[in-house]
Write a protein that holds these residues in place. Structure first.
Motif, mmCIF file in Angstrom:
data_model
loop_
_atom_site.group_PDB
_atom_site.id
_atom_site.type_symbol
_atom_site.label_atom_id
_atom_site.label_comp_id
_atom_site.label_asym_id
_atom_site.label_seq_id
_atom_site.Cartn_x
_atom_site.Cartn_y
_atom_site.Cartn_z
ATOM 1 N N ARG A 224 -1.413 2.841 9.194
ATOM 2 C CA ARG A 224 -1.108 1.295 9.390
ATOM 3 C C ARG A 224 -0.776 1.898 10.944
ATOM 4 N NH1 ARG A 224 -1.582 1.009 4.611
ATOM 5 N NH2 ARG A 224 -0.338 2.867 3.749
ATOM 6 N N GLY B 149 2.949 5.998 -2.689
ATOM 7 C CA GLY B 149 1.849 6.568 -1.949
ATOM 8 C C GLY B 149 2.107 8.093 -1.605
ATOM 9 N N THR C 59 -1.978 7.956 -6.413
ATOM 10 C CA THR C 59 -2.475 8.008 -5.330
ATOM 11 C C THR C 59 -4.350 6.993 -5.843
ATOM 12 O OG1 THR C 59 -3.493 8.093 -3.309
ATOM 13 C CG2 THR C 59 -4.309 9.330 -4.949
ATOM 14 N N TYR C 60 -4.214 5.639 -5.197
ATOM 15 C CA TYR C 60 -4.785 4.762 -5.186
ATOM 16 C C TYR C 60 -6.345 5.599 -6.730
ATOM 17 C CZ TYR C 60 -8.252 0.953 -6.244
ATOM 18 O OH TYR C 60 -9.225 0.079 -5.989
ATOM 19 N N GLY C 61 -7.006 6.119 -5.609
ATOM 20 C CA GLY C 61 -8.040 7.093 -6.060
ATOM 21 C C GLY C 61 -8.227 7.980 -6.946
ATOM 22 N N ARG C 62 -6.727 8.393 -7.498
ATOM 23 C CA ARG C 62 -6.864 8.499 -8.902
ATOM 24 C C ARG C 62 -6.665 8.284 -10.219
ATOM 25 N NH1 ARG C 62 -3.812 14.708 -7.145
ATOM 26 N NH2 ARG C 62 -5.538 15.030 -5.228
ATOM 27 N N ILE D 262 -5.160 -1.129 3.990
ATOM 28 C CA ILE D 262 -4.389 -1.237 3.263
ATOM 29 C C ILE D 262 -4.280 0.383 2.288
ATOM 30 C CG2 ILE D 262 -3.490 -3.717 2.213
ATOM 31 C CD1 ILE D 262 -6.027 -2.631 0.050
ATOM 32 N N PRO E 139 0.868 -1.290 0.250
ATOM 33 C CA PRO E 139 -0.076 0.068 0.196
ATOM 34 C C PRO E 139 0.420 1.013 0.175
ATOM 35 C CG PRO E 139 -0.607 -1.488 2.209
ATOM 36 C CD PRO E 139 0.434 -2.211 0.809
ATOM 37 N N PRO F 80 -4.236 3.941 1.337
ATOM 38 C CA PRO F 80 -2.881 5.185 1.070
ATOM 39 C C PRO F 80 -2.524 5.662 2.148
ATOM 40 C CG PRO F 80 -4.135 5.019 -0.863
ATOM 41 C CD PRO F 80 -5.070 4.036 0.509
ATOM 42 N N PRO F 81 -1.839 6.213 2.438
ATOM 43 C CA PRO F 81 -1.603 7.724 3.268
ATOM 44 C C PRO F 81 -1.518 8.569 2.706
ATOM 45 C CG PRO F 81 0.682 6.639 2.235
ATOM 46 C CD PRO F 81 -0.386 5.877 1.878
ATOM 47 N N TRP G 243 -0.881 14.508 2.226
ATOM 48 C CA TRP G 243 -1.060 16.443 1.748
ATOM 49 C C TRP G 243 -1.855 16.751 2.059
ATOM 50 C CZ3 TRP G 243 -0.632 11.153 -1.469
ATOM 51 C CH2 TRP G 243 -1.378 11.221 -1.869
ATOM 52 N N GLU H 211 -10.275 12.798 -4.188
ATOM 53 C CA GLU H 211 -9.156 12.072 -3.988
ATOM 54 C C GLU H 211 -9.851 10.304 -4.220
ATOM 55 O OE1 GLU H 211 -6.376 12.891 -3.689
ATOM 56 O OE2 GLU H 211 -6.848 14.502 -2.987
ATOM 57 N N GLY H 212 -11.053 10.377 -5.091
ATOM 58 C CA GLY H 212 -11.628 8.693 -5.535
ATOM 59 C C GLY H 212 -12.078 8.422 -3.760
ATOM 60 N N CYS H 213 -11.884 8.698 -2.997
ATOM 61 C CA CYS H 213 -12.474 8.148 -1.584
ATOM 62 C C CYS H 213 -13.801 6.880 -2.027
ATOM 63 C CB CYS H 213 -12.283 8.793 -1.024
ATOM 64 S SG CYS H 213 -11.655 10.034 -0.499
ATOM 65 N N TYR I 194 -13.915 5.123 -3.995
ATOM 66 C CA TYR I 194 -13.236 4.131 -5.249
ATOM 67 C C TYR I 194 -13.162 2.398 -3.931
ATOM 68 C CZ TYR I 194 -14.389 6.314 -9.519
ATOM 69 O OH TYR I 194 -14.546 7.059 -10.497
ATOM 70 N N ARG J 289 -6.860 4.694 -10.047
ATOM 71 C CA ARG J 289 -8.476 3.495 -10.976
ATOM 72 C C ARG J 289 -9.598 4.410 -11.803
ATOM 73 N NH1 ARG J 289 -13.258 0.252 -8.828
ATOM 74 N NH2 ARG J 289 -14.807 1.025 -10.546
ATOM 75 N N PRO J 290 -9.787 5.218 -11.408
ATOM 76 C CA PRO J 290 -10.690 6.061 -12.446
ATOM 77 C C PRO J 290 -9.592 6.456 -13.973
ATOM 78 C CG PRO J 290 -10.666 7.629 -10.434
ATOM 79 C CD PRO J 290 -10.124 6.644 -10.220
ATOM 80 N N SER K 294 0.751 12.567 -4.620
ATOM 81 C CA SER K 294 -0.829 12.430 -5.174
ATOM 82 C C SER K 294 -1.315 12.136 -6.310
ATOM 83 C CB SER K 294 -1.193 14.105 -4.453
ATOM 84 O OG SER K 294 -0.672 15.366 -5.657
#
Lengths: 472, 189
Positions: free
Chosen positions: B144, A59, A65-68, B151, A55, B153-154, B157, B72-74, B76, A70-71, A62
């Motif tokens: 964490r 990481g 990051t996963y949330g950006r 899992i 993870p 992400p941090p 920012w 931030e796509g939270c 998802y 994935r789309p 910005s």
């Protein structure tokens, strides 16, 4: 209508046309671009799969990051690769089925240029966090407007070609592509613009979003993919289509049934119970268009299965058909309230979604690309062996990913249904599953790289061969 | 009749759009006209009808936090719906108290629906008031540290930007608070 006529003339109209009338410039632009984006977005897919296992990987930046990402993965694969490949193949199929040249190659190339602008803008805006916040409709509004313009350009070109057709009767692939163009227009406008109307909030917006998201698969990628399969299964196997009547049942039941099912994405959720029940009933009815199509494809191959040994396009087409049968059996089953209570929101769902978009419709698109690229460049495929390798990497990597996510998701669902298990324990339990998914992803990505290498070598090699011919 | 569409493109277009629009309109335009709870904000003063409370519009700060949640796509990884399942009601609960089920009237002011499709992290429909701002700051800096095995992400920012952190936490604290479901009003700030 006599069955013999269909078997004779309808399944093989392209044989009548002389290939020289088609310049296929637009096909080249769309197909090669799509294959390139397949590889680029494949890297994004691998990164987000890695983030489930590590993870902290990329990481603290910005943009990554996963949330950006994935789309970007979802939109890049859907629009950059799959829809572009489907459009490219439509520019190949429709003129041949109509026996005339594409209405305008210039308009086609302009559409491709605009499409590339859209995909590059998508990469920049989505990583920058400018996502609109609507699943599958994440592209910011100005980019979504460009998509609408490109789609109108595509539609005009295809419909104008059909209007000037030499053969009066239209083959089933032509119906499916016309359906794709018409339905996509309204489905896309609903998801990207109707959802933003003033006063459309909360559950109302969710309902419109689900109409879009569900039908993005059901009324865009399904009819486009089936158009490709209906064209290339008879072409690649040199066998007439089994039944015209079955293809009619499949098409018209799809046209009527699919659009009702969006609310099955919110079963047990905060949306009217009666709407959930309607969605469930129509989800079960979806078995009709699916089984009609699958039976037609399988029956076409009767006595021809040996051809799969040395025909990579047919391998992709028929495994895509089997994945279609499976994924569209899962869909109606997920819509049952009891099954949904276990699998909904779990990792089962990405397993199901990937079998549809990768296993079924990307397989069909790749079959088409492997078939047309040597032909439009007037050469042979760079390497049949490498193409075969790519198939097996896709198949084994895909099966590894799908089954890991189903088993893991089902297990996860059972754990969630026992509230005495803390949520974090259900996360930790899935780590081995995500590890398997990551390594399956590496296999799939290797398949993409071999696909890209083979297609590009074919395209470039054809140019070299011509140049050498010119020199000698 | 549909046989004719084989050779008549105009008839084909009419039939394909006609069949599509029957279901298309009945499932998108009709439902909000039939079920008024989709557009009417939650309000209840009668305890015998379930939890009391009132849905209020977002403040400017909460709205800024809401936009960060979208940016931030939270959604998802986090759903925001306590479904009508016993396990959802128990998991959205807190300190032994089960949470109320989510209803459409709780989401009327949501400019972007955040119900979500995938629950990689826990559901957030009732997260409001469960943790205080210090907890959220530490959690956004490195999940964490507080939840081993997570899992998520941090988000340095955000954690290191007081304005964004305050806004995002203010938004999270609104989640599920239209319905007053905690005993003794024991919400964290």
């Amino acid at each position: 209508m006599a069955t013999n006529a269909i078997r004779g003339s309808m399944a093989a109209p392209a044989a009548v046309a002389t290939p020289e009338i088609h310049s296929d410039t637009t096909v080249k632009w769309f197909v090669l671009g799509a294959v390139g984006y397949f590889a680029i977005v494949g890297i994004i897919a691998l990164i987000i799969a890695a983030k489930f296992v590590w993870p902290d990987f990329l990481g603290s930046i910005s943009y990554f990051t996963y949330g950006r990402m994935r789309p970007l993965h979802v939109n890049g694969m859907l629009f950059g690769w799959l829809l572009a490949a489907d459009m490219g193949l439509a520019y190949y199929i429709v003129p041949r089925l109509c026996g005339v040249r594409l209405w305008s190659e210039k308009l086609g190339v302009a559409t491709s240029v605009l499409w590339n602008i859209i995909i590059l803008s998508a990469i920049v805006t989505l990583l920058g966090g400018y996502q609109k916040g609507i699943e599958y409709g994440d592209l910011p509004t100005p980019v979504a407007v460009l998509v609408v313009i490109a789609w109108v350009m595509f539609g005009i070109n295809i419909f104008a070609t059909i209007a000037r057709r030499k053969y009066n009767q239209m083959y089933v692939s032509t119906w499916y592509l016309m359906g794709t163009i018409l339905w996509t227009a309204f489905v896309y406008l609903t998801g990207n613009f109707a959802t933003l109307l003033p006063g459309v909030t909360g559950v109302n917006q969710a309902n419109l979003t689900w109409m879009y998201t569900h039908n993005a698969v059901g009324l865009i990628f399904t009819p486009a993919g089936l158009a490709i399969a209906y064209y290339f299964i008879p072409r690649a196997s040199n066998t007439p289509l089994y039944s015209h009547k079955l293809s009619m049942i499949g098409f018209w039941s799809l046209a009527f049934v699919y659009v009702w099912t969006g609310a099955h994405h919110m079963l047990h959720g905060p949306i009217s119970q009666w709407l959930q029940t309607i969605a469930i009933v129509f989800s079960i009815l979806l078995l009709i268009p699916v089984w009609a199509v699958v039976y037609n494809f399988i029956a076409t191959m009767k006595g021809q299965w040996h051809q799969l040994n040395d025909n990579v396009s047919l391998k992709f087409l028929m495994s895509g058909t089997i994945f279609y049968l499976l994924t569209c059996f899962q869909g109606p089953m997920h819509s049952l309230r009891s099954v949904n209570a276990i699998v909904s929101k779990t990792d089962w769902i990405p397993g199901h979604a990937h079998m549809a978009v990768l296993g079924t419709f990307s397989f069909m698109a790749m079959a088409g690309v492997y078939y047309v690229v040597p032909r439009i460049f007037h050469t042979t495929l760079h390497s049949e062996a490498v193409a075969n390798w790519s198939f097996w990497l896709f198949l084994i990597g895909g099966l590894g990913m799908f089954t890991a996510l189903w088993l893991g998701g089902f297990w996860q669902g059972w754990q969630w249904n026992n509230p005495s298990i803390p949520f974090i324990d259900t996360v930790v339990a899935l780590k081995p599953v995500w590890m398997v998914r990551f390594f399956s992803g590496i296999m799939i990505f290797s398949g993409i790289v071999l696909f890209l290498y083979n297609i590009m070598s074919t395209a470039l090699g054809a140019g070299q061969a011509k140049a050498e011919l010119a020199r000698s | 009749m549909l046989h004719k569409t084989d050779s008549n493109a105009i008839l084909f277009v009419g039939a394909a759009l006609g069949l599509f629009f029957i279901g298309g309109l009945l499932t998108t335009v009709a439902p909000p006209l039939i079920d008024k709870s989709w557009n009417k904000p939650f309000e209840n003063t009668d305890p015998s009808k379930g939890p009391t409370g009132k849905l209020v519009a977002y403040t400017d700060q909460e709205m800024r936090g809401y936009r960060i949640y979208i940016r931030e796509g939270c959604k998802y990884c986090h759903t925001q719906q306590t479904r009508t399942l016993a396990s959802d009601v128990a998991r959205s609960g807190w300190k032994g108290v089960p949470s109320p089920v989510s209803t459409p009237d709780e989401f009327v002011y949501d400019y972007r629906q955040t119900f979500g499709t995938k629950r990689t992290g826990p559901d957030l429909s009732r997260i409001g008031g469960k943790y205080n701002k210090e907890w959220h700051r530490a959690h956004f800096r490195n999940p964490r540290d507080l939840v081993p095995g997570s899992i998520m992400p941090p988000f340095p920012w955000i954690a290191n930007n007081p304005d964004e952190l305050d806004a995002l936490v203010a938004y999270l604290q609104t989640r599920g608070r239209a319905k007053d479901w905690r005993p003794d009003n024991d919400y964290e700030k």
